[in-house]
Design a protein around this motif. Structure first.
Motif, PDB file in Angstrom:
ATOM      1  N   ILE A   1      34.033  50.569  55.986  1.00 42.64           N
ATOM      2  CA  ILE A   1      35.245  49.421  55.470  1.00 42.64           C
ATOM      3  C   ILE A   1      35.592  49.430  57.950  1.00 42.64           C
ATOM      4  O   ILE A   1      36.749  49.890  58.140  1.00 42.64           O
ATOM      5  N   GLU A   2      35.333  48.027  57.773  1.00 47.36           N
ATOM      6  CA  GLU A   2      35.845  47.061  58.962  1.00 47.36           C
ATOM      7  C   GLU A   2      36.902  47.053  59.089  1.00 47.36           C
ATOM      8  O   GLU A   2      37.533  46.508  58.529  1.00 47.36           O
ATOM      9  N   PRO A   3      37.960  47.322  59.889  1.00 46.69           N
ATOM     10  CA  PRO A   3      39.219  47.146  60.424  1.00 46.69           C
ATOM     11  C   PRO A   3      39.397  45.700  60.359  1.00 46.69           C
ATOM     12  O   PRO A   3      40.446  45.671  59.767  1.00 46.69           O
ATOM     13  N   HIS A   4      38.778  44.658  61.196  1.00 39.36           N
ATOM     14  CA  HIS A   4      38.549  43.454  60.856  1.00 39.36           C
ATOM     15  C   HIS A   4      38.865  42.634  59.295  1.00 39.36           C
ATOM     16  O   HIS A   4      39.717  42.735  59.030  1.00 39.36           O
ATOM     17  N   ASP A   5      38.350  43.655  59.006  1.00 43.27           N
ATOM     18  CA  ASP A   5      38.144  43.028  57.328  1.00 43.27           C
ATOM     19  C   ASP A   5      39.144  44.041  56.192  1.00 43.27           C
ATOM     20  O   ASP A   5      40.080  42.896  55.151  1.00 43.27           O
ATOM     21  N   LEU A   6      39.549  44.342  56.429  1.00 50.84           N
ATOM     22  CA  LEU A   6      40.650  45.485  56.486  1.00 50.84           C
ATOM     23  C   LEU A   6      42.102  44.318  56.038  1.00 50.84           C
ATOM     24  O   LEU A   6      42.759  44.445  55.669  1.00 50.84           O
ATOM     25  N   ARG A   7      41.911  44.728  57.194  1.00 51.75           N
ATOM     26  CA  ARG A   7      43.637  43.716  58.245  1.00 51.75           C
ATOM     27  C   ARG A   7      43.412  41.986  57.146  1.00 51.75           C
ATOM     28  O   ARG A   7      44.079  41.889  56.920  1.00 51.75           O
ATOM     29  N   GLN A   8      42.450  41.716  57.699  1.00 49.45           N
ATOM     30  CA  GLN A   8      42.460  40.303  57.398  1.00 49.45           C
ATOM     31  C   GLN A   8      42.591  40.564  55.767  1.00 49.45           C
ATOM     32  O   GLN A   8      43.339  39.711  54.374  1.00 49.45           O
ATOM     33  N   LEU A   9      43.109  41.535  54.960  1.00 45.59           N
ATOM     34  CA  LEU A   9      42.764  41.992  53.483  1.00 45.59           C
ATOM     35  C   LEU A   9      44.083  41.631  53.081  1.00 45.59           C
ATOM     36  O   LEU A   9      44.622  41.631  51.966  1.00 45.59           O
ATOM     37  N   VAL A  10      44.623  42.463  54.303  1.00 49.26           N
ATOM     38  CA  VAL A  10      46.014  42.967  54.122  1.00 49.26           C
ATOM     39  C   VAL A  10      47.505  41.525  54.214  1.00 49.26           C
ATOM     40  O   VAL A  10      47.631  41.013  53.479  1.00 49.26           O
ATOM     41  N   HIS A  11      46.169  40.560  55.622  1.00 46.22           N
ATOM     42  CA  HIS A  11      46.966  39.331  55.617  1.00 46.22           C
ATOM     43  C   HIS A  11      46.846  38.506  54.196  1.00 46.22           C
ATOM     44  O   HIS A  11      47.863  37.674  54.173  1.00 46.22           O
ATOM     45  N   ARG A  12      45.697  38.051  53.501  1.00 44.21           N
ATOM     46  CA  ARG A  12      45.383  37.669  52.208  1.00 44.21           C
ATOM     47  C   ARG A  12      47.407  38.289  51.679  1.00 44.21           C
ATOM     48  O   ARG A  12      47.160  36.947  50.971  1.00 44.21           O
TER      49      ARG A  12
ATOM     50  N   PRO B   1      41.066  62.028  55.580  1.00 45.49           N
ATOM     51  CA  PRO B   1      40.150  61.734  55.630  1.00 45.49           C
ATOM     52  C   PRO B   1      40.452  60.189  56.477  1.00 45.49           C
ATOM     53  O   PRO B   1      39.512  59.738  57.166  1.00 45.49           O
ATOM     54  N   VAL B   2      41.131  59.654  55.852  1.00 45.67           N
ATOM     55  CA  VAL B   2      41.132  58.087  56.001  1.00 45.67           C
ATOM     56  C   VAL B   2      42.410  57.624  56.577  1.00 45.67           C
ATOM     57  O   VAL B   2      43.196  56.760  56.372  1.00 45.67           O
ATOM     58  N   ARG B   3      43.301  58.734  57.029  1.00 43.24           N
ATOM     59  CA  ARG B   3      44.717  58.117  58.055  1.00 43.24           C
ATOM     60  C   ARG B   3      44.382  57.106  58.628  1.00 43.24           C
ATOM     61  O   ARG B   3      45.534  55.856  58.403  1.00 43.24           O
ATOM     62  N   HIS B   4      43.782  56.747  58.634  1.00 40.77           N
ATOM     63  CA  HIS B   4      43.732  55.659  60.477  1.00 40.77           C
ATOM     64  C   HIS B   4      43.809  53.711  59.312  1.00 40.77           C
ATOM     65  O   HIS B   4      44.417  53.131  59.805  1.00 40.77           O
ATOM     66  N   HIS B   5      43.359  54.145  57.718  1.00 41.28           N
ATOM     67  CA  HIS B   5      43.167  53.071  56.489  1.00 41.28           C
ATOM     68  C   HIS B   5      44.173  53.059  56.595  1.00 41.28           C
ATOM     69  O   HIS B   5      45.076  52.093  56.674  1.00 41.28           O
ATOM     70  N   ALA B   6      44.930  53.901  56.356  1.00 42.49           N
ATOM     71  CA  ALA B   6      46.765  53.866  55.553  1.00 42.49           C
ATOM     72  C   ALA B   6      47.155  53.839  56.437  1.00 42.49           C
ATOM     73  O   ALA B   6      48.201  52.485  56.079  1.00 42.49           O
ATOM     74  N   LEU B   7      47.559  53.980  57.636  1.00 41.39           N
ATOM     75  CA  LEU B   7      48.026  53.327  58.844  1.00 41.39           C
ATOM     76  C   LEU B   7      47.963  51.544  59.151  1.00 41.39           C
ATOM     77  O   LEU B   7      48.741  51.184  59.613  1.00 41.39           O
ATOM     78  N   LEU B   8      46.602  52.200  59.263  1.00 38.96           N
ATOM     79  CA  LEU B   8      45.798  50.009  59.521  1.00 38.96           C
ATOM     80  C   LEU B   8      46.836  49.286  58.278  1.00 38.96           C
ATOM     81  O   LEU B   8      47.479  48.426  58.307  1.00 38.96           O
ATOM     82  N   ILE B   9      46.888  49.206  56.381  1.00 40.10           N
ATOM     83  CA  ILE B   9      47.449  48.629  56.223  1.00 40.10           C
ATOM     84  C   ILE B   9      49.259  48.959  56.002  1.00 40.10           C
ATOM     85  O   ILE B   9      49.725  47.377  56.001  1.00 40.10           O
ATOM     86  N   ALA B  10      50.072  49.754  56.603  1.00 41.43           N
ATOM     87  CA  ALA B  10      50.996  49.938  56.815  1.00 41.43           C
ATOM     88  C   ALA B  10      51.926  49.204  57.598  1.00 41.43           C
ATOM     89  O   ALA B  10      52.842  48.301  57.654  1.00 41.43           O
ATOM     90  N   THR B  11      51.006  49.253  59.076  1.00 38.63           N
ATOM     91  CA  THR B  11      51.850  48.487  60.168  1.00 38.63           C
ATOM     92  C   THR B  11      51.161  46.986  59.757  1.00 38.63           C
ATOM     93  O   THR B  11      52.499  46.051  60.305  1.00 38.63           O
ATOM     94  N   GLU B  12      50.563  46.705  59.414  1.00 39.00           N
ATOM     95  CA  GLU B  12      49.713  45.418  58.912  1.00 39.00           C
ATOM     96  C   GLU B  12      50.849  44.359  58.242  1.00 39.00           C
ATOM     97  O   GLU B  12      51.219  43.229  58.473  1.00 39.00           O
ATOM     98  N   ALA B  13      51.372  45.309  56.866  1.00 42.70           N
ATOM     99  CA  ALA B  13      51.595  44.990  56.091  1.00 42.70           C
ATOM    100  C   ALA B  13      53.313  44.571  56.150  1.00 42.70           C
ATOM    101  O   ALA B  13      53.863  43.682  56.306  1.00 42.70           O
ATOM    102  N   ILE B  14      53.622  45.613  57.203  1.00 43.83           N
ATOM    103  CA  ILE B  14      55.013  45.439  57.821  1.00 43.83           C
ATOM    104  C   ILE B  14      55.632  43.980  59.148  1.00 43.83           C
ATOM    105  O   ILE B  14      56.119  43.282  58.507  1.00 43.83           O
TER     106      ILE B  14
END
Length: 408
Positions: A116-127, A346-359
């Protein structure tokens, strides 16, 4: 009783009662008064050792020779209708396995999440944020739990796991019931199991660009049953704690106007609020669950097999000593919310990205969020495992869906 008051108890500290949700710090203080390892109940008549001191917690998390994640010895001692089984029942996945089996399952999870690319996950949260703000923005008011954080995670995780947006309510309801560990826990577990079984059956028939399909095609050759239980674990462990991480952080931010202004102005990063939550209101407060392989004396307590040893991330974060010169990195490490040792998240960075981007995205779209209730009047869901708001009502300047945004 305020959120900070402590009290004394005779017998086990009952983490299942309603008072725990209202006053967790008092319950943790009562446990800590017993020593590094306290005596508690997770449900009526179901005892557990609860570890509240950081050094003792690390000893549990890292000592694979003494402590196991396999709950089957304990499971044989509790009734089949125990409300705890939804969260603690053995399943063939990374959480409930040790040694080679654990490594095999954990490796597959790390491998597929790395795709899962961070950019793609970030865009998914933005959407997802944009979609939700378009729904409630014109009203000028919302409940940031029911209108934002929970549907946001449903949108994000259903996308990652290959389900349509319309399936979010079913995911939400099943996990809500199961996590609380109350009378509806068994029904919630059944609903969530059915949700995952149908998902995996569909992916066995036709693959997609999603995590279950990647797990089915992984070189480790997991069986469909094994994939089912990896998805059960990762979907539940991703959705519910990340939901609560975002809502808990938003409540702390909005409850302090000076704090909020520094975040919205960019003078202070959202990550500061997230780290503060991981110390004081960590989403999975009491879910580091282990079992002694044999009777053992441990930090002043005599630990018997088949009784859960619960690492209380909530208590450890609350009582952890802050290093004077360590800065944010030391503070982030001392709460242990991500675990430690072989079973660390094992996926803390994904969770942190989702949380910070959402806020960040929410406060960009709606920069004048105003809480309806003072923080001390907010209510919390019952249950021994989590720290989870029932609601977070806010007001703000109405925003029409076609209004130009401050973000893209």
């Amino acid at each position: 009783m305020t959120a900070q008051q402590s009290f004394t108890v005779s017998g086990p500290v009952r983490l299942w009662e309603d008072g725990f949700a209202r006053n967790p710090h008092g319950y943790y203080a009562a446990l800590r008064a017993q020593g590094p390892v306290g005596w508690a109940e997770l449900a009526p008549g179901t005892p557990a050792y609860v570890v509240t001191e950081r050094r003792a917690a690390l000893d549990v998390l890292r000592d694979v020779e003494t402590f196991s994640h396999d709950p089957r010895g304990w499971e044989a001692t509790v009734p089949e209708d125990s409300p705890l089984l939804g969260m603690m029942r053995w399943r063939p996945n990374a959480l409930f396995s040790d040694a080679d089996a654990h490594l095999r399952y954990r490796t597959t999870l790390i491998d597929v999440f790395d795709l899962i690319e961070p950019h793609d996950l970030r865009q998914l949260v933005h959407r997802a944020v944009r979609l939700l703000v378009d729904r409630f923005g014109p009203k000028g008011e919302a409940d940031l739990v029911t209108d934002f954080t929970r549907p946001l995670m449903a949108l994000v995780f259903n996308n990652l796991f290959g389900l349509p947006d319309s399936q979010g309510d079913r995911l939400n309801e099943g996990l809500l019931k199961m996590m609380e560990g109350g009378a509806q826990a068994a029904a919630g577990e059944a609903d969530f199991v059915e949700y995952v079984l149908r998902l995996i059956a569909a992916k066995v028939e036709e693959r997609g660009e999603d995590l279950p399909s990647m797990l089915l095609d992984h070189p480790a050759q997991l069986t469909p049953e094994e994939v089912t239980w990896q998805v059960f674990l990762t979907l539940g462990a991703g959705y519910e704690p990340t939901t609560n991480l975002v809502s808990n952080a938003l409540s702390r931010i909005l409850g302090n106007p000076l704090y909020y202004s520094t975040l919205t102005s960019g003078a202070r990063p959202v990550m500061d609020a997230v780290i503060e939550v991981l110390h004081h209101e960590t989403p999975l407060a009491n879910y580091g669950i282990y079992y002694a392989r044999r009777p053992v004396s441990f930090h002043g307590a005599w630990i018997r097999p088949a009784i859960p040893v619960v690492v209380s991330f909530g208590a450890v974060g609350l009582f952890a000593e802050r290093e004077d010169t360590g800065g944010r990195r030391a503070a982030d490490a001392s709460h242990l919310s991500w675990g430690a040792g072989p079973h660390a998240c094992p996926v803390r960075h994904h969770a942190l990205l989702i949380a910070t981007e959402a806020i960040e995205q929410l406060t960009l779209w709606l920069p004048d969020l105003d809480p309806v209730l003072p923080r001390e009047r907010l209510s919390w869901r019952p249950g021994p495992f989590h720290r989870s708001l029932t609601s977070l009502p806010v007001r703000f300047s109405p925003r029409s869906p076609d209004q130009p945004g401050e973000t893209s």
